[in-house]
Design an enzyme around this catalytic site. Structure first.
Site, PDB file in Angstrom:
ATOM      1  N   SER A  28       0.875  -1.174   0.000  1.00 18.51           N
ATOM      2  CA  SER A  28       0.000   0.000   0.000  1.00 18.51           C
ATOM      3  C   SER A  28       0.908   1.218   0.000  1.00 18.51           C
ATOM      4  CB  SER A  28      -0.914   0.029   1.229  1.00 18.51           C
ATOM      5  OG  SER A  28      -1.553   1.300   1.306  1.00 18.51           O
ATOM      6  N   GLU A  85      -8.033   6.395 -14.057  1.00 23.92           N
ATOM      7  CA  GLU A  85      -7.550   7.305 -13.014  1.00 23.92           C
ATOM      8  C   GLU A  85      -6.877   8.566 -13.572  1.00 23.92           C
ATOM      9  OE1 GLU A  85      -5.840   5.654  -9.302  1.00 23.92           O
ATOM     10  OE2 GLU A  85      -6.158   3.698 -10.223  1.00 23.92           O
ATOM     11  N   HIS A 122     -14.274 -16.401 -26.230  1.00 20.27           N
ATOM     12  CA  HIS A 122     -15.364 -17.306 -25.868  1.00 20.27           C
ATOM     13  C   HIS A 122     -16.574 -16.564 -25.318  1.00 20.27           C
ATOM     14  CE1 HIS A 122     -12.849 -20.824 -26.604  1.00 20.27           C
ATOM     15  NE2 HIS A 122     -11.883 -20.015 -26.209  1.00 20.27           N
ATOM     16  N   LYS A 172     -12.951   7.069   0.063  1.00 20.62           N
ATOM     17  CA  LYS A 172     -12.155   6.658   1.233  1.00 20.62           C
ATOM     18  C   LYS A 172     -12.586   7.475   2.455  1.00 20.62           C
ATOM     19  CE  LYS A 172      -7.964   4.884  -1.049  1.00 20.62           C
ATOM     20  NZ  LYS A 172      -6.542   5.034  -1.321  1.00 20.62           N
TER      21      LYS A 172
HETATM   22  O1  PA5 Z   1      -3.480   5.042  -7.871  1.00 25.64           O
HETATM   23  C1  PA5 Z   1      -4.228   5.333  -6.939  1.00 25.64           C
HETATM   24  O2  PA5 Z   1      -4.245   6.461  -6.434  1.00 25.64           O
HETATM   25  C2  PA5 Z   1      -5.148   4.277  -6.339  1.00 25.64           C
HETATM   26  O3  PA5 Z   1      -5.408   3.271  -7.251  1.00 25.64           O
HETATM   27  C3  PA5 Z   1      -4.506   3.728  -5.047  1.00 25.64           C
HETATM   28  O4  PA5 Z   1      -3.366   2.972  -5.368  1.00 25.64           O
HETATM   29  C4  PA5 Z   1      -5.527   2.857  -4.273  1.00 25.64           C
HETATM   30  O5  PA5 Z   1      -6.614   3.638  -3.879  1.00 25.64           O
HETATM   31  C5  PA5 Z   1      -4.892   2.226  -3.032  1.00 25.64           C
HETATM   32  O6  PA5 Z   1      -4.205   3.155  -2.261  1.00 25.64           O
HETATM   33  P1  PA5 Z   1      -2.732   2.801  -1.771  1.00 25.64           P
HETATM   34  O7  PA5 Z   1      -1.932   2.585  -2.999  1.00 25.64           O
HETATM   35  O8  PA5 Z   1      -2.267   3.980  -1.005  1.00 25.64           O
HETATM   36  O9  PA5 Z   1      -2.851   1.572  -0.921  1.00 25.64           O
END
Ligand code: PA5
Length: 342
Positions: free
Chosen positions: A96, A225, A241, A333
């Site tokens: 993370s 994103e 398929h 979040k």
């Molecule tokens: O790229 C992003 O901002 C998101 O996809 C995050 O990676 C996702 O929300 C998870 O957060 P984190 O990477 O801090 O665990």
């Protein structure tokens, strides 16, 4: 002291340009590597990577690259809990970037309660506090998690290679090599801007095979994103398929299939891609095909990701959106953390 990324103040576009140099930004600490080597098979009987969004994709890519040779099961989890088959004979690598993602923290605690061996890759946060320092790979702070993919992969892949008893990839050498070759490659492929223009006002469907299937998924998530736009990803042979039956609707629904072609395709797969392309063209669908290459599958994957990341940033530009911020993810979040009520 933790070294941050000095390109923080710059744009997503400069982070994508720095993709290959970020591979060498932070090497795995020697003591972390030694612990992984001591836990190597047969001690470790399975490896699971855990993470969400931009922090999860490195595990999926590493697994796609290692699946051909691994003698133990490799799996990735994007959820609060681990599958029931994961027990204390497994090693779990939690990723993370922020260290605060609730699903990842929950899965970490789940793995811990099952007695799994644990490693973490993070900039800190709660995850950084949970895992022992010698099993935590601390990433430089200050960028968007998805832009940290090269740094995350440069930790996750060597960790997995050590656990499998293999020699870890030298990411410093790779970083130099790919940076040099990037200049040579320029001009041999369409500019990312051209692909971005092609998919603007359309819905790209990235289609990948084997090690390029997670690349197709990464492209989809980067369009979501960075460009705040719809995209989807498909995998061959499976899409032949089911999805192929939707091809007659593609033109009306503005779907733009993009075939991610690999130099490692076997004859069966090459014929499959070509047949897929013919069927789509018969339905008057414009098919974009991008041929990637590399001296190894890992190199091919990295070139492809960097190229498609650049497409997502160019598309953000065309659409006039900011590729950096992810306001909806942040809002969600905050709601889930009980900090905001809608
Ligand atoms: O790229 C992003 O901002 C998101 O996809 C995050 O990676 C996702 O929300 C998870 O957060 P984190 O990477 O801090 O665990």
């Amino acid at each position: 002291m933790q070294e941050n990324v000095d390109i923080t103040r710059n744009s997503m576009s400069s982070l994508v340009d720095a993709f290959f140099s970020l591979l060498a930004k932070k090497r795995l600490q020697e003591n972390t590597q030694q612990i992984a080597e001591k836990l190597a098979i047969p001690k470790t009987e399975g490896i699971c990577t855990v993470g969400m969004g931009g922090s999860s994709i490195a595990g999926q890519i590493a697994i796609a690259l290692l699946n051909d040779s691994s003698s133990i099961p490799l799996t990735f989890v994007r959820d609060y809990q681990l599958p029931a088959f994961i027990d204390d004979r497994w090693t779990v690598i939690t990723v993370s970037y922020s260290g605060t993602t609730e699903e990842t923290l929950s899965a970490y605690n789940d793995a811990d309660s099952r007695g799994c061996e644990l490693f973490s890759v993070t900039t800190g946060g709660e995850l950084g506090a949970l895992c022992s320092s010698e099993r935590t790979h601390v990433l430089p702070k200050g960028i968007q998690p998805r832009a940290a993919l090269p740094m995350i992969l440069a930790a996750v892949l060597p960790l997995m290679q050590c656990l499998l008893g293999n020699r870890p990839t030298d990411f410093e050498h790779l970083s130099e090599k790919l940076t040099d070759r990037q200049k040579e490659l320029k001009g041999s492929m369409k500019e990312p801007q051209e692909i971005a223009t092609h998919i603007h006002q359309r819905i790209p469907a990235f289609i990948g095979w084997r090690h390029l299937a997670p690349v197709a998924y990464r492209a989809k998530t980067q369009i979501n994103e960075n460009a705040k736009s719809t995209a989807y990803s498909l995998e061959l042979p499976e899409a032949n398929h089911n999805e192929i039956e939707a091809s007659a609707a593609y033109a009306n629904q503005s779907i733009a299939p993009i075939l991610l072609r690999s130099t490692y395709e076997d004859e069966q797969t090459r014929r499959r891609f070509e047949a897929t392309s013919k069927i789509l063209e018969q339905e008057s669908v414009e098919v974009e095909s991008i041929q990637f290459s590399g001296e190894s599958k890992l190199e091919e994957v990295l070139y492809a990701i960097q190229y498609l990341d650049a497409v997502s940033v160019r598309l953000a530009d065309i659409r006039g959106v900011n590729p950096m911020g992810v306001p909806q993810i942040s809002l969600l979040k905050a709601i889930l953390a009980g900090n905001i009520e809608l």
